[in-house]
Design a protein around this motif. Structure first.
Motif, PDB file in Angstrom:
ATOM      1  N   TYR A   1       0.846  -1.188   0.000  1.00 39.08           N
ATOM      2  CA  TYR A   1       0.000   0.000   0.000  1.00 39.08           C
ATOM      3  C   TYR A   1       0.886   1.245   0.000  1.00 39.08           C
ATOM      4  N   ALA A   2       0.400   2.295  -0.673  1.00 36.76           N
ATOM      5  CA  ALA A   2       1.228   3.493  -0.850  1.00 36.76           C
ATOM      6  C   ALA A   2       1.037   4.537   0.235  1.00 36.76           C
ATOM      7  N   VAL A   3      -0.054   4.454   1.012  1.00 43.10           N
ATOM      8  CA  VAL A   3      -0.429   5.567   1.874  1.00 43.10           C
ATOM      9  C   VAL A   3      -0.390   5.171   3.345  1.00 43.10           C
ATOM     10  N   SER A   4       0.513   5.801   4.090  1.00 40.63           N
ATOM     11  CA  SER A   4       0.560   5.615   5.536  1.00 40.63           C
ATOM     12  C   SER A   4       0.011   6.825   6.279  1.00 40.63           C
ATOM     13  N   ALA A   5      -0.139   7.954   5.572  1.00 41.70           N
ATOM     14  CA  ALA A   5      -0.602   9.193   6.192  1.00 41.70           C
ATOM     15  C   ALA A   5      -1.686   9.814   5.311  1.00 41.70           C
ATOM     16  N   PRO A   6      -2.948   9.397   5.477  1.00 39.35           N
ATOM     17  CA  PRO A   6      -4.023   9.904   4.621  1.00 39.35           C
ATOM     18  C   PRO A   6      -4.124  11.421   4.596  1.00 39.35           C
ATOM     19  N   GLU A   7      -3.855  12.063   5.740  1.00 33.83           N
ATOM     20  CA  GLU A   7      -4.025  13.510   5.805  1.00 33.83           C
ATOM     21  C   GLU A   7      -3.080  14.246   4.856  1.00 33.83           C
ATOM     22  N   ILE A   8      -1.920  13.663   4.547  1.00 31.77           N
ATOM     23  CA  ILE A   8      -0.996  14.295   3.601  1.00 31.77           C
ATOM     24  C   ILE A   8      -1.584  14.257   2.190  1.00 31.77           C
ATOM     25  N   ILE A   9      -2.161  13.122   1.819  1.00 33.95           N
ATOM     26  CA  ILE A   9      -2.815  12.994   0.518  1.00 33.95           C
ATOM     27  C   ILE A   9      -3.988  13.968   0.427  1.00 33.95           C
ATOM     28  N   LEU A  10      -4.764  14.060   1.502  1.00 33.12           N
ATOM     29  CA  LEU A  10      -5.943  14.930   1.491  1.00 33.12           C
ATOM     30  C   LEU A  10      -5.553  16.407   1.408  1.00 33.12           C
ATOM     31  N   ALA A  11      -4.449  16.764   2.058  1.00 36.18           N
ATOM     32  CA  ALA A  11      -3.963  18.143   1.963  1.00 36.18           C
ATOM     33  C   ALA A  11      -3.558  18.467   0.535  1.00 36.18           C
ATOM     34  N   ALA A  12      -2.895  17.514  -0.119  1.00 31.55           N
ATOM     35  CA  ALA A  12      -2.525  17.718  -1.523  1.00 31.55           C
ATOM     36  C   ALA A  12      -3.775  17.820  -2.394  1.00 31.55           C
ATOM     37  N   ALA A  13      -4.747  16.965  -2.116  1.00 34.51           N
ATOM     38  CA  ALA A  13      -5.993  16.969  -2.892  1.00 34.51           C
ATOM     39  C   ALA A  13      -6.774  18.255  -2.695  1.00 34.51           C
ATOM     40  N   ALA A  14      -6.664  18.849  -1.514  1.00 28.64           N
ATOM     41  CA  ALA A  14      -7.396  20.095  -1.239  1.00 28.64           C
ATOM     42  C   ALA A  14      -7.000  21.197  -2.205  1.00 28.64           C
ATOM     43  N   SER A  15      -5.766  21.154  -2.684  1.00 26.50           N
ATOM     44  CA  SER A  15      -5.267  22.228  -3.555  1.00 26.50           C
ATOM     45  C   SER A  15      -5.719  22.068  -5.000  1.00 26.50           C
ATOM     46  N   VAL A  16      -6.243  20.889  -5.372  1.00 24.63           N
ATOM     47  CA  VAL A  16      -6.644  20.674  -6.771  1.00 24.63           C
ATOM     48  C   VAL A  16      -8.136  20.365  -6.895  1.00 24.63           C
ATOM     49  N   THR A  17      -8.902  20.525  -5.806  1.00 26.19           N
ATOM     50  CA  THR A  17     -10.342  20.276  -5.820  1.00 26.19           C
ATOM     51  C   THR A  17     -11.074  21.486  -5.259  1.00 26.19           C
ATOM     52  N   LYS A  18     -12.385  21.535  -5.516  1.00 24.24           N
ATOM     53  CA  LYS A  18     -13.176  22.680  -5.078  1.00 24.24           C
ATOM     54  C   LYS A  18     -14.346  22.313  -4.181  1.00 24.24           C
ATOM     55  N   ASN A  19     -14.971  21.168  -4.419  1.00 21.99           N
ATOM     56  CA  ASN A  19     -16.234  20.864  -3.744  1.00 21.99           C
ATOM     57  C   ASN A  19     -16.250  19.556  -2.963  1.00 21.99           C
ATOM     58  N   ILE A  20     -15.502  18.568  -3.382  1.00 23.12           N
ATOM     59  CA  ILE A  20     -15.599  17.231  -2.805  1.00 23.12           C
ATOM     60  C   ILE A  20     -15.111  17.212  -1.361  1.00 23.12           C
ATOM     61  N   LYS A  21     -15.833  16.503  -0.493  1.00 24.76           N
ATOM     62  CA  LYS A  21     -15.396  16.324   0.888  1.00 24.76           C
ATOM     63  C   LYS A  21     -14.204  15.375   0.919  1.00 24.76           C
ATOM     64  N   LEU A  22     -13.266  15.637   1.824  1.00 22.80           N
ATOM     65  CA  LEU A  22     -12.012  14.892   1.879  1.00 22.80           C
ATOM     66  C   LEU A  22     -11.829  14.303   3.266  1.00 22.80           C
ATOM     67  N   GLY A  23     -11.802  12.969   3.348  1.00 25.85           N
ATOM     68  CA  GLY A  23     -11.687  12.321   4.651  1.00 25.85           C
ATOM     69  C   GLY A  23     -10.801  11.097   4.614  1.00 25.85           C
ATOM     70  N   SER A  24     -10.611  10.509   5.766  1.00 27.74           N
ATOM     71  CA  SER A  24      -9.853   9.261   5.858  1.00 27.74           C
ATOM     72  C   SER A  24     -10.810   8.086   5.734  1.00 27.74           C
ATOM     73  N   ALA A  25     -10.234   6.906   5.414  1.00 29.92           N
ATOM     74  CA  ALA A  25     -11.073   5.726   5.262  1.00 29.92           C
ATOM     75  C   ALA A  25     -10.261   4.435   5.452  1.00 29.92           C
ATOM     76  N   VAL A  26      -9.686   4.244   6.612  1.00 28.80           N
ATOM     77  CA  VAL A  26      -9.908   4.986   7.842  1.00 28.80           C
ATOM     78  C   VAL A  26      -8.580   5.495   8.391  1.00 28.80           C
ATOM     79  N   SER A  27      -8.674   6.360   9.422  1.00 27.09           N
ATOM     80  CA  SER A  27      -7.523   6.623  10.285  1.00 27.09           C
ATOM     81  C   SER A  27      -7.541   5.589  11.396  1.00 27.09           C
ATOM     82  N   VAL A  28      -6.418   4.899  11.589  1.00 23.53           N
ATOM     83  CA  VAL A  28      -6.357   3.870  12.631  1.00 23.53           C
ATOM     84  C   VAL A  28      -6.173   4.585  13.969  1.00 23.53           C
TER      85      VAL A  28
END
Length: 345
Positions: free
Chosen positions: A55-82
């Motif tokens: 698996y590529a992702v150990s820190a979902p919040e880093i991916i979501l922060a990056a995604a926040a800069s290229v999106t406008k409306n979609i909600k961004l969450g973890s699935a899941v944070s352990v």
């Protein structure tokens, strides 16, 4: 009902050579995929947390922060944070930061973790599996509800008159609880008034109806406003133009991942009969074309009273082109038909 996608960041593993896709390539693909989800009008995206080589992702919040800069409306969450192996204070700060970056689109989905690699990695004892989650969920909820924290527990230092920064843009971060089939988890979430996401990754979706009803009863019995009641399901899915073609092409990829996970857990080899049953009208898989998916999603929604449906679409790492196609079909064909049918109802 909200419609969105959850992903774990599975890395492609070449079946002939065993070579694993680079995390760098995968992470860039994920950001491109989230950008498309936003463009086609899906409601939310959830990113998983794993600490394994496949698996590529150990820190979902880093991916979501990056995604926040290229999106406008979609909600961004973890699935899941352990949550059991995380520090709730740091987790809250991270997601509050994502909320600020995204102008109020962040969510947390907290889970106990069906994969256990994070426990020894962060110095936790698996014998405390249940107690860790219960205590840390209590703290996370308090952090979300209070600006100044006084708190004492067993597994982290006491907090005395501590203020936590930054605060989210939203008055409170949405905190979902991910559950499998554990009655105690369902009742706990109902008592706390937190929305629940049921992971349906085997058997029939109807088998979860008693748990949904139990959750709803606990939610109501503890005085929570039913106008705020939310319940969702997370199901393995992949979409395309032709159902049988999608199913046949995806089966070896899906089966290989089930066998990799199953090898660690003592499962028997995955069979095509399991896959075909999962795709049947009562099964746990939604793999096919738009008409098939719309019909099945609506039946599940009617049966379980859902307010959210999450398609887990990267199991085994389908190639990037197929993922982009699946997202396009979901957003432009499936979602509009599901919304139209529910609005008519």
């Amino acid at each position: 009902m909200e419609l969105g996608i959850g992903m774990f960041g599975d890395l492609h593993i070449d079946p002939k050579t065993g070579q694993i896709q680079s995390s760098q390539e995968k992470l860039h693909q994920i950001i491109e995929q989230i950008k498309l989800m936003d463009e086609v009008g899906l409601d939310f995206f959830g990113m998983g947390e794993h600490h394994r080589p496949d698996y590529a992702v150990s820190a979902p919040e880093i991916i979501l922060a990056a995604a926040a800069s290229v999106t406008k409306n979609i909600k961004l969450g973890s699935a899941v944070s352990v949550l059991s192996s995380a520090d709730p204070v740091k987790l809250f700060q991270d997601f509050a930061t994502v909320d600020v970056l995204s102008n109020g689109r962040a969510e947390i989905m907290a889970g106990r973790g069906s994969f256990i690699e994070s426990f020894p990695l962060f110095g936790y004892n698996l014998n405390d599996y249940g107690a860790l989650f219960e205590e840390k969920l209590d703290l996370l909820v308090k952090l979300n509800n209070q600006d100044t924290i006084n708190w004492t527990g067993k597994f982290r230092p006491t907090l005395v008159n501590q203020q936590i920064f930054p605060r989210p843009v939203q008055p409170k971060l949405p905190i979902w609880v991910a559950v499998g089939g554990t009655t105690s988890s369902v009742i706990r979430a109902g008592k706390l008034g937190l929305p629940v996401m049921f992971a349906i990754i085997g058997g029939t979706y109807e088998a979860f109806k008693p748990l949904v009803e139990m959750y709803q009863q606990a939610y109501a019995d503890n005085g929570h406003d039913m106008a705020n009641f939310q319940v969702g399901v997370h199901m393995h899915a992949l979409f395309g133009d032709h159902s049988q073609q999608v199913a046949d092409a995806y089966y070896p990829i899906y089966a290989a991942q089930m066998n990799r996970i199953g090898g660690d857990r003592g499962w028997p080899p995955y069979q095509r009969t399991q896959y075909d049953f999962g795709r049947s009208s009562h099964g746990h898989l939604i793999i096919g074309d738009a008409d098939y998916a719309v019909d099945k999603i609506l039946k599940i929604q009617e049966s379980l009273g859902l307010t959210r449906f999450s398609a887990h679409m990267d199991v085994g790492a389908p190639n990037h082109i197929d993922m982009m196609k699946a997202i396009e079909v979901f957003g432009t064909k499936i979602a509009p038909q599901v919304r139209a049918a529910l609005n008519k109802g």
